[in-house]
Design a protein around this motif. Structure first.
Motif, short mmCIF file in Angstrom:
data_model
loop_
_atom_site.label_atom_id
_atom_site.label_comp_id
_atom_site.label_asym_id
_atom_site.label_seq_id
_atom_site.Cartn_x
_atom_site.Cartn_y
_atom_site.Cartn_z
N LEU A 110 0.79 -1.15 0.06
CA LEU A 110 -0.06 -0.03 0.19
C LEU A 110 0.81 1.14 0.06
O LEU A 110 0.64 2.32 -0.76
CB LEU A 110 -0.96 -0.01 1.08
N ALA A 111 2.00 1.16 0.86
CA ALA A 111 2.79 2.50 0.93
C ALA A 111 3.54 2.90 -0.52
O ALA A 111 3.42 3.72 -1.10
CB ALA A 111 3.78 2.18 1.75
N PHE A 113 1.99 1.78 -3.58
CA PHE A 113 1.05 2.13 -4.38
C PHE A 113 0.86 3.65 -4.01
O PHE A 113 0.66 4.17 -5.15
CB PHE A 113 -0.09 1.52 -3.99
N ARG A 114 0.73 4.02 -2.93
CA ARG A 114 0.52 5.29 -2.74
C ARG A 114 1.83 6.46 -3.13
O ARG A 114 1.46 7.58 -3.60
CB ARG A 114 0.19 5.81 -1.21
N GLU A 115 2.86 5.84 -3.14
CA GLU A 115 4.01 6.61 -3.69
C GLU A 115 3.94 6.69 -5.34
O GLU A 115 4.13 7.67 -5.57
CB GLU A 115 5.32 5.89 -3.11
N ALA A 118 0.57 8.97 -6.29
CA ALA A 118 0.25 9.93 -5.61
C ALA A 118 -0.64 10.93 -6.00
O ALA A 118 -1.38 11.83 -5.43
CB ALA A 118 1.64 10.65 -5.11
N SER A 120 -2.83 10.49 -8.36
CA SER A 120 -4.16 9.86 -8.76
C SER A 120 -5.37 10.09 -7.75
O SER A 120 -5.10 9.81 -6.64
CB SER A 120 -3.97 8.31 -9.03
N VAL A 123 -6.37 7.08 -5.08
CA VAL A 123 -4.98 6.56 -4.05
C VAL A 123 -5.92 6.38 -2.71
O VAL A 123 -5.29 5.48 -2.00
CB VAL A 123 -4.08 7.65 -4.11
N ASP A 124 -6.64 7.35 -2.39
CA ASP A 124 -7.56 7.27 -1.01
C ASP A 124 -8.40 6.14 -0.92
O ASP A 124 -8.91 5.80 0.30
CB ASP A 124 -7.95 8.64 -0.84
N GLU A 127 -7.10 0.30 0.10
CA GLU A 127 -6.80 -0.04 1.33
C GLU A 127 -5.67 -1.06 1.23
O GLU A 127 -5.68 -1.75 0.27
CB GLU A 127 -7.78 -0.56 2.39
#
Length: 304
Positions: A110-111, A113-115, A118, A120, A123-124, A127
């Protein structure tokens, strides 16, 4: 005396056919620039392959709450299944093919993916439970992917085995297609350049038929008569080849080494020194193209 005469005729021909000479220079410049760009692209593909193939990994994705195949019908991967996979990675049958491996948890996935995404809006909405945990494997030889695939694809708890090299091969295949397109356009432009050179030399020779007749009468050889015309085409094509070399150098230094390198700091690009091999090839190609086109045109249209 002969050299002075040849140079005099050469200068006269260049002045009389200045417009056509400029046309030859421009067409040669454009066609050889395409040739040089295709060569650069192929060199860049080779460099990227060497760089990325050394970094590619085989990823073993583990089962999540959403079953994707028969291995996952019992639900997410269990600690025992994970331990079994780790044991297989360290087994004598598999370990010799592996340089190293790491385990990525769902939280770490997940970390990452969020990187990567960022910017998009999605992203939120993702999970940790939506992303699979995985084993990241670096092989001693990327060509041995099939061994890993056959060993783990049917193992309980394994969702899929993905070879990142296949993703890269799709990219490289598209880059190869771009190279072929550039070479095709370059080939057409070279044909146009050859026809234009032949036409220019033929018109130049026909406009000086009276001088050629006088030269025949005084016993000038076939080489002495034809050489000034051939040199006209060679000089024009050489200038075009030099301009094309300058254009290719600019692409390497300012576009690839400047703009692209700044925007993609982790990607290696060919340097101006590595591209040096292209410049003499372009110049030689221009000289040969002009020499052959001129000689053929004179042989067919100027009976000496």
């Amino acid at each position: 005396m002969r050299l002075a005469f040849i140079m005099s005729e050469l200068g006269s021909g260049l002045r009389r056919n200045l417009t056509m000479v400029i046309s030859v220079i421009l067409v040669t410049f454009v066609s050889l620039t395409f040739v040089g760009a295709a060569g650069l692209l192929q060199m860049q593909i080779g460099q990227l392959k060497g760089f990325w193939y050394d970094k590619v990994q085989v990823t073993i994705y583990l089962c999540t709450d959403i079953p994707a195949n028969s291995n996952c019908v019992s639900g997410p991967v269990t600690p025992d299944q994970k331990a079994t996979i780790e044991g297989m990675l360290e087994s004598p049958a598999v370990k010799p093919y592996i340089e190293n491996w790491t385990f990525e948890t769902q939280e770490e996935a997940l970390a990452h993916f969020r990187e990567q995404f960022a910017n998009s809006p999605m992203v939120d909405s993702v999970e940790a439970g939506n992303l699979p945990s995985s084993f990241r494997i670096k092989l001693d030889d990327p060509e041995k992917y099939q061994i890993i695939n056959e060993t783990f694809s049917a193992t309980p708890g394994v969702d899929s085995v993905v070879d990142q090299r296949k993703v890269l091969e799709k990219l490289f295949s598209w880059m190869n297609i771009a190279t072929y397109v550039a070479m095709g356009v370059a080939g057409l432009m070279i044909i146009c350049a050859a026809l234009l050179i032949a036409t220019t030399i033929r018109l130049s020779a026909q406009s000086r038929m009276r001088e050629i007749d006088i030269m025949r009468l005084v016993g000038a050889s076939k080489t002495v008569i034809q050489l000034p015309f051939v040199l006209e085409g060679v000089i024009a094509a050489t200038i075009g080849a030099l301009l094309a070399s300058g254009a290719v150098w600019s692409i390497v230094v300012f576009f690839m080494g400047g703009y692209l390198a700044d925007a993609n700091t982790g990607t290696p690009f060919i340097s101006a020194r590595e591209a040096l091999v292209i410049y003499p090839v372009l110049i030689l190609l221009g000289v040969v193209l002009a020499g052959v086109a001129s000689a053929v045109s004179l042989r067919k249209n100027l009976k000496v």
